[in-house]
Design a protein around this motif. Structure first.
Motif, short mmCIF file in Angstrom:
data_model
loop_
_atom_site.label_atom_id
_atom_site.label_comp_id
_atom_site.label_asym_id
_atom_site.label_seq_id
_atom_site.Cartn_x
_atom_site.Cartn_y
_atom_site.Cartn_z
N GLY A 153 -6.04 4.10 19.70
CA GLY A 153 -4.73 3.64 19.29
C GLY A 153 -3.89 4.67 18.56
O GLY A 153 -2.81 4.35 18.06
N GLU A 199 -1.23 7.46 17.97
CA GLU A 199 0.00 7.87 18.64
C GLU A 199 0.55 9.13 17.98
O GLU A 199 0.69 9.18 16.76
CB GLU A 199 1.06 6.77 18.57
CG GLU A 199 0.84 5.61 19.51
CD GLU A 199 2.04 4.67 19.51
OE1 GLU A 199 2.67 4.50 20.57
OE2 GLU A 199 2.36 4.14 18.43
N PHE A 231 3.66 12.32 18.48
CA PHE A 231 4.92 12.69 19.10
C PHE A 231 4.83 14.18 19.40
O PHE A 231 4.57 14.99 18.51
CB PHE A 231 6.06 12.40 18.13
CG PHE A 231 7.43 12.63 18.69
CD1 PHE A 231 8.01 11.70 19.52
CD2 PHE A 231 8.15 13.77 18.37
CE1 PHE A 231 9.28 11.90 20.03
CE2 PHE A 231 9.42 13.98 18.87
CZ PHE A 231 9.98 13.04 19.70
N ARG A 233 8.67 5.49 14.67
CA ARG A 233 9.58 4.60 15.40
C ARG A 233 10.98 4.78 14.85
O ARG A 233 11.22 4.67 13.65
CB ARG A 233 9.14 3.14 15.22
CG ARG A 233 7.73 2.85 15.70
CD ARG A 233 7.63 2.89 17.21
NE ARG A 233 6.27 2.64 17.66
CZ ARG A 233 5.89 2.65 18.93
NH1 ARG A 233 6.79 2.92 19.86
NH2 ARG A 233 4.64 2.42 19.27
N ARG A 237 5.77 10.92 23.89
CA ARG A 237 4.83 10.18 23.04
C ARG A 237 3.45 10.26 23.67
O ARG A 237 3.28 9.96 24.85
CB ARG A 237 5.27 8.72 22.90
CG ARG A 237 4.49 7.94 21.85
CD ARG A 237 5.07 6.54 21.70
NE ARG A 237 6.42 6.60 21.17
CZ ARG A 237 6.70 6.59 19.85
NH1 ARG A 237 5.73 6.54 18.97
NH2 ARG A 237 7.95 6.65 19.44
N LEU A 238 2.46 10.67 22.87
CA LEU A 238 1.08 10.76 23.34
C LEU A 238 0.29 9.57 22.81
O LEU A 238 0.21 9.36 21.60
CB LEU A 238 0.43 12.06 22.85
CG LEU A 238 1.02 13.39 23.29
CD1 LEU A 238 0.14 14.53 22.81
CD2 LEU A 238 1.19 13.46 24.80
N ASN A 239 -0.28 8.80 23.71
CA ASN A 239 -1.15 7.69 23.34
C ASN A 239 -2.59 8.13 23.51
O ASN A 239 -3.03 8.40 24.64
CB ASN A 239 -0.84 6.46 24.22
CG ASN A 239 0.58 5.96 24.00
OD1 ASN A 239 0.97 5.60 22.90
ND2 ASN A 239 1.37 5.94 25.07
N ARG A 243 3.07 13.00 13.65
CA ARG A 243 2.65 11.61 13.77
C ARG A 243 3.83 10.82 14.35
O ARG A 243 4.98 11.08 14.02
CB ARG A 243 2.26 11.05 12.40
CG ARG A 243 1.45 9.76 12.49
CD ARG A 243 0.99 9.31 11.11
NE ARG A 243 0.06 10.21 10.49
CZ ARG A 243 -1.25 10.24 10.76
NH1 ARG A 243 -1.76 9.42 11.66
NH2 ARG A 243 -2.05 11.07 10.11
N ALA A 244 3.54 9.89 15.25
CA ALA A 244 4.60 9.13 15.90
C ALA A 244 5.40 8.32 14.88
O ALA A 244 4.83 7.71 13.98
CB ALA A 244 4.01 8.20 16.96
#
Length: 247
Positions: free
Chosen positions: A67, A69, A71, A139, A61-63, A136-137
């Motif tokens: 803000g 995020e 993947f 969940r 995961r890249l932050n 895109r991240a």
């Protein structure tokens, strides 16, 4: 045959291409302002020894600033050749760029997949490269992780049905996933609603018509091999669960 869109990602107006030294980045224009930061972070991952998540410990995961995020999945080889080359690939048509083109077209067709955001290639010699694929991240957890953690039979049956529906959509829309397994089906949840999306399309192929019966059988056989390998005793996938997943 594959549609032209699979081979012409760089002409997609939503993506821009940059080259910084040996690194080539194709990135969604919405996050183009983060290009230098992404190249830096992926470069750090390429030289790091840390293990990520996922089947081959290759997902990170890249932050980013603001803000954002993302993947990132680092290309890693499996099997015996993986012990020799690890993350080095040979070719002049890099797999991450092909995966990006395939995923963009899959989304356009309505196939449930993670939103593609880019890819980076690091050339290390003539026709030798390392690669990353960016989405895109999201969940969630893999279907295999979900089956091991949720013991509610109604929820499990519902999620397995969602997985089956995602596979049916994929096949009806002409996408063949050469490595369909329990790690490549991602379960996401919004409040009480579950959705299953298909990930890791680096070996996928697109066709201009629904998949043939033979291709559907190949997808099903690969998925069942994954289930038997991960759960040989049937502790998490009994006959009823496998029946739902097979369709």
């Amino acid at each position: 045959m594959r549609p032209p869109s699979q081979m012409k990602l760089r002409s997609d107006p939503n993506f821009a291409a940059f080259r910084i030294g040996r690194r080539e980045l194709v990135i969604h224009r919405d996050i183009a302002s983060h290009g230098a930061e992404i190249v830096q972070k992926l470069g750090e991952l390429a030289s790091a020894s840390e293990a990520g998540a996922g089947n081959r410990r290759s997902a990170f995961r890249l932050n980013l600033a603001g803000g954002l995020e993302l993947f990132a999945r680092r290309g890693r080889r499996g099997g015996m050749i993986g012990s020799i080359l690890s993350d080095v690939y040979v070719g002049i048509a890099p797999r991450p760029l092909n995966e990006l083109a395939v995923t963009v077209e899959a989304i356009r067709r309505g196939i449930p997949a993670a939103e593609p955001m880019g890819a980076m290639i690091e050339w290390i010699g003539p026709a030798l490269y390392r690669g990353f694929f960016l989405t895109r991240a999201v969940r969630g957890m893999t279907l295999w992780e979900f089956l091991k953690t949720d013991d509610d039979p109604l929820v499990r049956s519902h999620v397995l049905g969602q997985a089956r529906a995602a596979i049916d959509t994929m096949q009806n829309k002409g996408l063949f996933h050469a490595d369909l397994n329990l790690h490549n089906l991602l379960v996401t949840q919004t409040r009480e609603s579950f959705t299953v999306i298909i990930i890791d399309l680096d070996k996928a192929r697109l066709f201009d018509a629904p998949l043939s019966a033979a291709m559907r059988r190949a997808n099903a056989a690969r998925l069942m091999r994954s289930a038997r390998k991960l759960d040989p005793s049937g502790q998490f996938l009994d006959a009823a669960a496998l029946a739902i997943l097979q369709g």
